[in-house]
Design a protein around this motif. Structure first.
Motif, PDB file in Angstrom:
ATOM      1  N   ASP A 135     -10.528  15.328  -0.451  1.00 39.10           N
ATOM      2  CA  ASP A 135      -9.898  14.128  -0.994  1.00 39.10           C
ATOM      3  C   ASP A 135     -10.823  12.905  -0.925  1.00 39.10           C
ATOM      4  O   ASP A 135     -10.489  11.837  -1.458  1.00 39.10           O
ATOM      5  CB  ASP A 135      -8.606  13.808  -0.226  1.00 39.10           C
ATOM      6  CG  ASP A 135      -7.444  14.677  -0.673  1.00 39.10           C
ATOM      7  OD1 ASP A 135      -7.460  15.146  -1.824  1.00 39.10           O
ATOM      8  OD2 ASP A 135      -6.516  14.885   0.136  1.00 39.10           O
ATOM      9  N   GLY A 136     -11.949  13.068  -0.258  1.00 41.68           N
ATOM     10  CA  GLY A 136     -12.878  11.948  -0.145  1.00 41.68           C
ATOM     11  C   GLY A 136     -12.371  10.839   0.752  1.00 41.68           C
ATOM     12  O   GLY A 136     -12.648   9.655   0.522  1.00 41.68           O
ATOM     13  N   ILE A 137     -11.589  11.215   1.789  1.00 40.00           N
ATOM     14  CA  ILE A 137     -11.045  10.222   2.721  1.00 40.00           C
ATOM     15  C   ILE A 137     -11.635  10.460   4.100  1.00 40.00           C
ATOM     16  O   ILE A 137     -11.666  11.594   4.587  1.00 40.00           O
ATOM     17  CB  ILE A 137      -9.515  10.333   2.838  1.00 40.00           C
ATOM     18  CG1 ILE A 137      -8.847  10.320   1.469  1.00 40.00           C
ATOM     19  CG2 ILE A 137      -8.936   9.214   3.691  1.00 40.00           C
ATOM     20  CD1 ILE A 137      -7.363  10.610   1.529  1.00 40.00           C
ATOM     21  N   GLY A 138     -12.082   9.384   4.729  1.00 38.30           N
ATOM     22  CA  GLY A 138     -12.625   9.501   6.076  1.00 38.30           C
ATOM     23  C   GLY A 138     -11.551   9.369   7.137  1.00 38.30           C
ATOM     24  O   GLY A 138     -10.361   9.209   6.839  1.00 38.30           O
ATOM     25  N   LYS A 139     -11.965   9.449   8.370  1.00 36.74           N
ATOM     26  CA  LYS A 139     -11.067   9.285   9.515  1.00 36.74           C
ATOM     27  C   LYS A 139     -10.332   7.946   9.421  1.00 36.74           C
ATOM     28  O   LYS A 139     -10.893   6.944   8.969  1.00 36.74           O
ATOM     29  CB  LYS A 139     -11.921   9.358  10.787  1.00 36.74           C
ATOM     30  CG  LYS A 139     -11.215   8.996  12.079  1.00 36.74           C
ATOM     31  CD  LYS A 139     -12.237   9.033  13.226  1.00 36.74           C
ATOM     32  CE  LYS A 139     -11.701   8.311  14.446  1.00 36.74           C
ATOM     33  NZ  LYS A 139     -12.703   8.223  15.514  1.00 36.74           N
ATOM     34  N   ASP A 140      -9.061   7.936   9.844  1.00 36.15           N
ATOM     35  CA  ASP A 140      -8.264   6.707   9.803  1.00 36.15           C
ATOM     36  C   ASP A 140      -8.689   5.786  10.945  1.00 36.15           C
ATOM     37  O   ASP A 140      -8.040   5.696  11.990  1.00 36.15           O
ATOM     38  CB  ASP A 140      -6.768   7.049   9.903  1.00 36.15           C
ATOM     39  CG  ASP A 140      -5.874   5.842   9.619  1.00 36.15           C
ATOM     40  OD1 ASP A 140      -6.396   4.724   9.501  1.00 36.15           O
ATOM     41  OD2 ASP A 140      -4.649   6.044   9.514  1.00 36.15           O
ATOM     42  N   PRO A 173       3.445   8.798  -4.161  1.00 37.18           N
ATOM     43  CA  PRO A 173       2.968   8.084  -2.974  1.00 37.18           C
ATOM     44  C   PRO A 173       2.697   9.018  -1.802  1.00 37.18           C
ATOM     45  O   PRO A 173       3.411   9.999  -1.592  1.00 37.18           O
ATOM     46  CB  PRO A 173       4.139   7.145  -2.660  1.00 37.18           C
ATOM     47  CG  PRO A 173       4.837   6.950  -3.967  1.00 37.18           C
ATOM     48  CD  PRO A 173       4.716   8.257  -4.670  1.00 37.18           C
ATOM     49  N   CYS A 174       1.658   8.698  -1.046  1.00 37.52           N
ATOM     50  CA  CYS A 174       1.270   9.520   0.105  1.00 37.52           C
ATOM     51  C   CYS A 174       0.377   8.696   1.018  1.00 37.52           C
ATOM     52  O   CYS A 174       0.012   7.563   0.681  1.00 37.52           O
ATOM     53  CB  CYS A 174       0.547  10.788  -0.351  1.00 37.52           C
ATOM     54  SG  CYS A 174      -0.886  10.478  -1.405  1.00 37.52           S
ATOM     55  N   GLY A 175      -0.004   9.277   2.142  1.00 41.97           N
ATOM     56  CA  GLY A 175      -0.896   8.548   3.031  1.00 41.97           C
ATOM     57  C   GLY A 175      -1.058   9.211   4.374  1.00 41.97           C
ATOM     58  O   GLY A 175      -0.334  10.164   4.714  1.00 41.97           O
ATOM     59  N   PRO A 176      -1.996   8.722   5.176  1.00 42.16           N
ATOM     60  CA  PRO A 176      -2.231   9.294   6.508  1.00 42.16           C
ATOM     61  C   PRO A 176      -1.052   9.003   7.434  1.00 42.16           C
ATOM     62  O   PRO A 176      -0.298   8.050   7.222  1.00 42.16           O
ATOM     63  CB  PRO A 176      -3.498   8.574   6.971  1.00 42.16           C
ATOM     64  CG  PRO A 176      -3.494   7.283   6.217  1.00 42.16           C
ATOM     65  CD  PRO A 176      -2.885   7.583   4.880  1.00 42.16           C
ATOM     66  N   GLY A 223      -4.770  15.745  -8.863  1.00 49.40           N
ATOM     67  CA  GLY A 223      -5.049  15.873  -7.443  1.00 49.40           C
ATOM     68  C   GLY A 223      -5.804  14.703  -6.838  1.00 49.40           C
ATOM     69  O   GLY A 223      -5.942  14.612  -5.618  1.00 49.40           O
ATOM     70  N   SER A 224      -6.313  13.803  -7.657  1.00 53.08           N
ATOM     71  CA  SER A 224      -7.076  12.662  -7.142  1.00 53.08           C
ATOM     72  C   SER A 224      -6.154  11.622  -6.515  1.00 53.08           C
ATOM     73  O   SER A 224      -4.952  11.582  -6.792  1.00 53.08           O
ATOM     74  CB  SER A 224      -7.894  12.026  -8.264  1.00 53.08           C
ATOM     75  OG  SER A 224      -7.032  11.524  -9.269  1.00 53.08           O
ATOM     76  N   LEU A 225      -6.733  10.770  -5.658  1.00 57.68           N
ATOM     77  CA  LEU A 225      -5.983   9.716  -4.982  1.00 57.68           C
ATOM     78  C   LEU A 225      -6.450   8.347  -5.448  1.00 57.68           C
ATOM     79  O   LEU A 225      -7.648   8.124  -5.647  1.00 57.68           O
ATOM     80  CB  LEU A 225      -6.177   9.808  -3.467  1.00 57.68           C
ATOM     81  CG  LEU A 225      -5.641  11.063  -2.763  1.00 57.68           C
ATOM     82  CD1 LEU A 225      -6.056  11.038  -1.285  1.00 57.68           C
ATOM     83  CD2 LEU A 225      -4.132  11.140  -2.875  1.00 57.68           C
ATOM     84  N   VAL A 226      -5.487   7.438  -5.639  1.00 56.79           N
ATOM     85  CA  VAL A 226      -5.827   6.040  -5.941  1.00 56.79           C
ATOM     86  C   VAL A 226      -5.052   5.152  -4.973  1.00 56.79           C
ATOM     87  O   VAL A 226      -3.956   5.506  -4.539  1.00 56.79           O
ATOM     88  CB  VAL A 226      -5.484   5.673  -7.406  1.00 56.79           C
ATOM     89  CG1 VAL A 226      -6.353   6.448  -8.377  1.00 56.79           C
ATOM     90  CG2 VAL A 226      -4.014   5.902  -7.715  1.00 56.79           C
ATOM     91  N   GLU A 227      -5.638   4.018  -4.632  1.00 52.40           N
ATOM     92  CA  GLU A 227      -4.983   3.081  -3.711  1.00 52.40           C
ATOM     93  C   GLU A 227      -3.740   2.476  -4.363  1.00 52.40           C
ATOM     94  O   GLU A 227      -3.734   2.152  -5.545  1.00 52.40           O
ATOM     95  CB  GLU A 227      -5.952   1.950  -3.331  1.00 52.40           C
ATOM     96  CG  GLU A 227      -7.066   2.374  -2.405  1.00 52.40           C
ATOM     97  CD  GLU A 227      -6.705   2.187  -0.938  1.00 52.40           C
ATOM     98  OE1 GLU A 227      -5.647   1.586  -0.659  1.00 52.40           O
ATOM     99  OE2 GLU A 227      -7.481   2.648  -0.082  1.00 52.40           O
TER     100      GLU A 227
END
Length: 870
Positions: A135-140, A173-176, A223-227
């Motif tokens: 997903d191209g997301i790093g550690k929170d 909507p989704c998120g850590p 499947g991509s994520l946008v802010e």
């Protein structure tokens, strides 16, 4: 600390942080096609997260009734086997809609747990999202840094995407997430292995207690994520687990959430909790499941054979099966637990008290029905065992028993094991997977992302006043499913189309472009506070302006039927009594269906009174009195009836016709005279204490009465236009009855003559008086004849065949002593011979019958019968 106090303290804490306390939404979801049940606290707030509505308060807190037994949240088979899974549970939550974010959510969660509830910080661990390369997301890091200010770094653990990334669905909507886990093991156990090693390892005493979700992304169809432009907080804390911690016990079932029910189960079933694992599991299953079923019924969902009703029936049947097998309960008993549940939780959830009698009646009726099914299944299982050539029972046959008759597979396996047989579980699982795949394939829907054409804050519904409007399409998306193929969902800036809701079907109609091209709207639905128009194709020039036109004829018919349901409700309460409550309705353009609480069948005279009452209101030409925006409390004070299982906002719409006044969002006639006429078509039971009336109005009533008149004229013609056709029919029935008696007498005389002939034809084979013969008698006469001969002849083996009304019949009679001595079984014999007549049957060891469609096979079957005594 008692559970009621724990619930109150949670809500009061967040109220002190400027959160509005909101009531729990119904557990049963009626107007969201994507969900059957509320399975998380956020469900009632989806429209805010999706940006389809603006909340009045950006902070909220609640305790939400949830049910997780279908889809990806399916804990059903675990319930009872461990001490922390449940079907129905309460989810305590606090919410921020574009207001505060991670810092406050983390700080308040810690404050509430450690300072208000006095939980020892030394037994708490927290997890944060470790990131995901795909997903191209790093550690929170943001959550990590906030936690680092509160807890030692060694208590902050990294969690993967499965555990620490929350998503509403495949899209949206989704998120850590940051979870708080608690270790309630003994000091000795903690000394052996650290709690951090057991986080998310399904340890019963190292469990997640609170999940803080940081909604900051939108998942697109690819499947991509946008802010997200606005970031939200969605938290959920398991109420039952919190009670376990604060009451210092090792199991949710040892808290006062469950102990009153468990005590009642022990009393009713004369069993003991805590002495046998099998009995403990059964008691936990029943204690959990009665809560789920009672809350679902109280929220408007009756058990049934499909959809949400099937899920509730399945939960209840699992509880009945555990009581039947492990607590030796062969009579209904689960319904008796509703009183305890209502007393215990009625203050927090008043619907339980209000619907207590309904819950008891429905559960008792379901118990009676399924206990009969279990008895039937046991007989069928006996037959499968008797006919098996090996000690392994086919998984296909077991699946048929499970799928067709609802007989639990674990009970099948248990009985087989006790009888020295084993089940081919691989075969059963293969059949089960095939069925699941068929269901999944039929229900699978693939939706593309919404294509935004123009920004629009809120879609306006103008359908109460107009059936036409000039509209623009604000967004659309393509949706594909195996069931419906390719469809397009359209959202307008304003719309005259009424979306399905409140029991009324959605409008149909069309869109007309400026050049005259037409796109048909085949349905209209409401999803997450937006009205979705469904079309089979996209209109040309999507950014143009369109004339939206509702099918006026269909709307008028639906409105007529909807207004008639209000008058019907009033009629039933007037004639049957004020105990009558609406339990559901369905308003189509062609007919209406109305479910209501009542303890007995509505008599023909009462139905006539109901019809007359409604038609009198129609003839009174009562005008519609509509108030589109009135405070809920004020509407109730004025006498408006709130409908069963519905969730209402602060402001509501009322519909009044004379003395009938209800809260309702549907469409209605302007005057009762437009209904023209009301006619009841049927009345029957839906469940114990719930009746159903189906009726028609307007054009449908005209067509019905016309057809009835034509039928009557045809009947008169058959009786040569008799002046009194009713007398003519009665005379014909009397004549028919007399002829039947005459035929019965003749058949008995015939059977006597046949008996003498058959007696003379008996042949002795190995000490058995044997005869196989075809005779000209019906099934009843065959049985009488067999038993008469059996009373006169010892060691009789009689096989009779008959061709009666185009059906082949084989009957087998064996003297009881002979059947026992030689191990003969008439039931097995007719099943084997039944294949020659292309049919089957069964019965007892001494008498059985088989029926089939191959008349030519009778002779062969009789011939083969001789081998059983040779």
């Amino acid at each position: 600390m008692k559970s009621n106090e724990i619930r109150s303290k949670f809500l009061e804490f967040f109220e002190s942080k400027k959160h509005q306390i909101v009531p729990s939404a119904p557990m049963v979801i009626k107007d969201d096609p994507t969900l059957m049940f509320t399975n998380a606290g956020m469900n009632q707030f989806k429209e805010y997260f999706l940006g389809n509505a603006t909340p009045k308060n950006t902070r909220a807190t609640d305790t939400q009734k949830c049910l997780r037994v279908s889809g990806k949240h399916n804990d059903l088979e675990e319930v009872g086997k461990d001490t922390y899974h449940h079907t129905m549970f309460e989810m305590l939550g606090n919410w921020s809609f574009g207001d505060y974010f991670k810092k406050e959510a983390i700080a308040w969660a810690w404050e509430l747990l450690t300072e208000v509830f006095k939980v020892n910080p030394e037994i708490l661990y927290v997890t944060i999202f470790e990131g995901d390369d795909e997903d191209g997301i790093g550690k929170d890091e943001e959550a990590y840094n906030f936690w680092k200010e509160i807890v030692p770094e060694e208590r902050i653990l990294l969690g993967n995407k499965k555990d620490n990334f929350w998503e509403m669905g495949d899209q949206g909507p989704c998120g850590p997430a940051s979870e708080i886990h608690i270790d309630i093991r003994s000091e000795e156990e903690k000394a052996k292995i650290s709690g951090k090693e057991l986080v998310n390892q399904d340890h019963p005493q190292v469990v997640e207690i609170w999940n803080l979700v940081f909604i900051q992304f939108n998942r697109k169809a690819d499947g991509s994520l946008v802010e997200l432009p606005n970031k939200h907080i969605d938290t959920g804390m398991g109420f039952e687990r919190l009670c376990m911690v604060l009451q210092d016990v090792k199991s949710n079932y040892d808290t006062d959430v469950f102990t009153p029910i468990i005590r009642e189960i022990q009393t009713i079933t004369n069993s003991s909790y805590g002495k046998s694992e099998e009995i403990d599991i059964a008691i936990r299953v029943i204690a959990d499941h009665v809560r789920a079923v009672a809350f679902a019924i109280a929220d408007g969902q009756l058990p049934s054979n499909n959809g949400a009703g099937y899920v509730i029936r399945r939960i209840l049947r699992r509880a009945i099966r555990y009581g039947f097998t492990f607590l030796d309960q062969k009579e209904p008993f689960i319904y008796k637990l509703v009183a305890t549940l209502s007393q215990q939780m009625g203050a927090a959830f008043p619907e339980l008290k209000k619907q207590k009698n309904l819950c008891e009646n429905v559960i008792k009726e379901e118990e009676n029905s399924f206990l009969k099914t279990l008895d039937q299944g046991l007989v069928l299982l006996d037959q499968i065992i008797e006919n098996s050539a090996t000690k392994e029972i086919s998984g296909k046959k077991a699946f048929e028993l499970y799928d067709t008759f609802g007989f639990p597979i674990d009970l099948t396996a248990l009985i087989l094991n006790e009888r020295g047989f084993q089940l081919n579980e691989t075969e059963f699982e293969e059949e089960l997977q095939k069925q699941k795949e068929r269901s999944r394939s039929a229900a699978q829907t693939k939706a593309e992302d919404w294509q935004i054409l123009r920004e629009d804050d809120e879609e306006e519904f103008i359908g109460y006043d107009s059936l036409e409007a000039q509209v623009n399409i604000t967004k659309f998306r393509k949706v594909e499913s195996k069931k419906d193929g390719t469809l397009y969902q359209l959202v307008f800036n304003l719309t005259p189309f009424y979306p399905e809701g409140g029991g009324q079907v959605g409008d149909k109609g069309y869109l007309e472009s400026s050049n005259g091209n037409v796109t048909y709207i085949v349905d209209t639905k409401n999803e997450n506070n937006q009205i979705i128009h469904i079309a089979k194709n996209l209109p040309e020039n999507l950014e143009g302006s369109f004339k939206a036109v509702v099918d006026a004829k269909q709307r008028a018919r639906s409105a007529s039927n909807h207004s008639a349901t209000h008058l019907l409700h009033q009629a039933l309460r007037s004639i049957l009594g004020t105990h009558v409550e609406q339990k559901g309705s369905m308003v189509h353009s062609g007919y209406l269906r109305f479910d209501f609480s009542h303890f007995s069948k509505v008599s023909a005279e009462e139905l006539k009174q109901v019809e007359n009452f409604v038609n009198a209101r129609i003839r009174e030409n009562l005008p519609l009195e509509e108030n589109r925006k009135i405070a809920y409390a004020e509407a109730i004070e004025q006498g408006a009836i709130a409908l069963f299982g519905e969730k209402y906002g602060d402001a509501v719409r009322t519909i009044r016709f004379g003395d009938s006044m209800e809260l309702c969002g549907g469409t209605h006639v302007k005057n009762t005279s437009e209904i023209w006429h009301f006619k009841i078509i049927s009345e029957g039971a839906v469940a114990s204490g719930v009746r159903r009336i189906e009726a028609i109005t307007g054009d449908a009533a005209k067509d019905f009465l016309t057809q009835q008149s034509e039928n009557f004229n045809q009947i008169k013609a058959l009786f040569k236009n008799a002046k009194d056709p009713i007398k003519a029919v009665n005379d014909l029935q009397d004549e028919n009855s007399a002829l039947k008696k005459e035929i019965e007498t003749l058949l008995k005389e015939k059977a006597k003559n046949v008996k003498g002939d058959l007696k003379n034809e008996l042949t002795e084979i190995n000490g058995v008086q044997f005869l196989a013969k075809q005779v000209d008698l019906d099934g009843g006469a065959l049985k009488d004849l067999s038993f008469q001969l059996g009373g006169e002849v010892e060691n009789l083996f009689l096989l009779l065949g008959s061709a009666n009304n185009g059906k082949a019949i084989i009957s087998c009679y064996i003297s009881k002593d002979l059947a026992e001595e030689k191990g003969l079984n008439a039931g097995q014999i007719v099943r084997e011979l039944g294949k020659y007549i292309q049919g089957g049957g069964g019965g007892q060891a001494f008498f059985a019958t088989a029926g089939g469609k191959n008349l030519d096979g009778i002779a062969k079957a009789l011939e083969e019968g001789k081998k059983f005594v040779s």
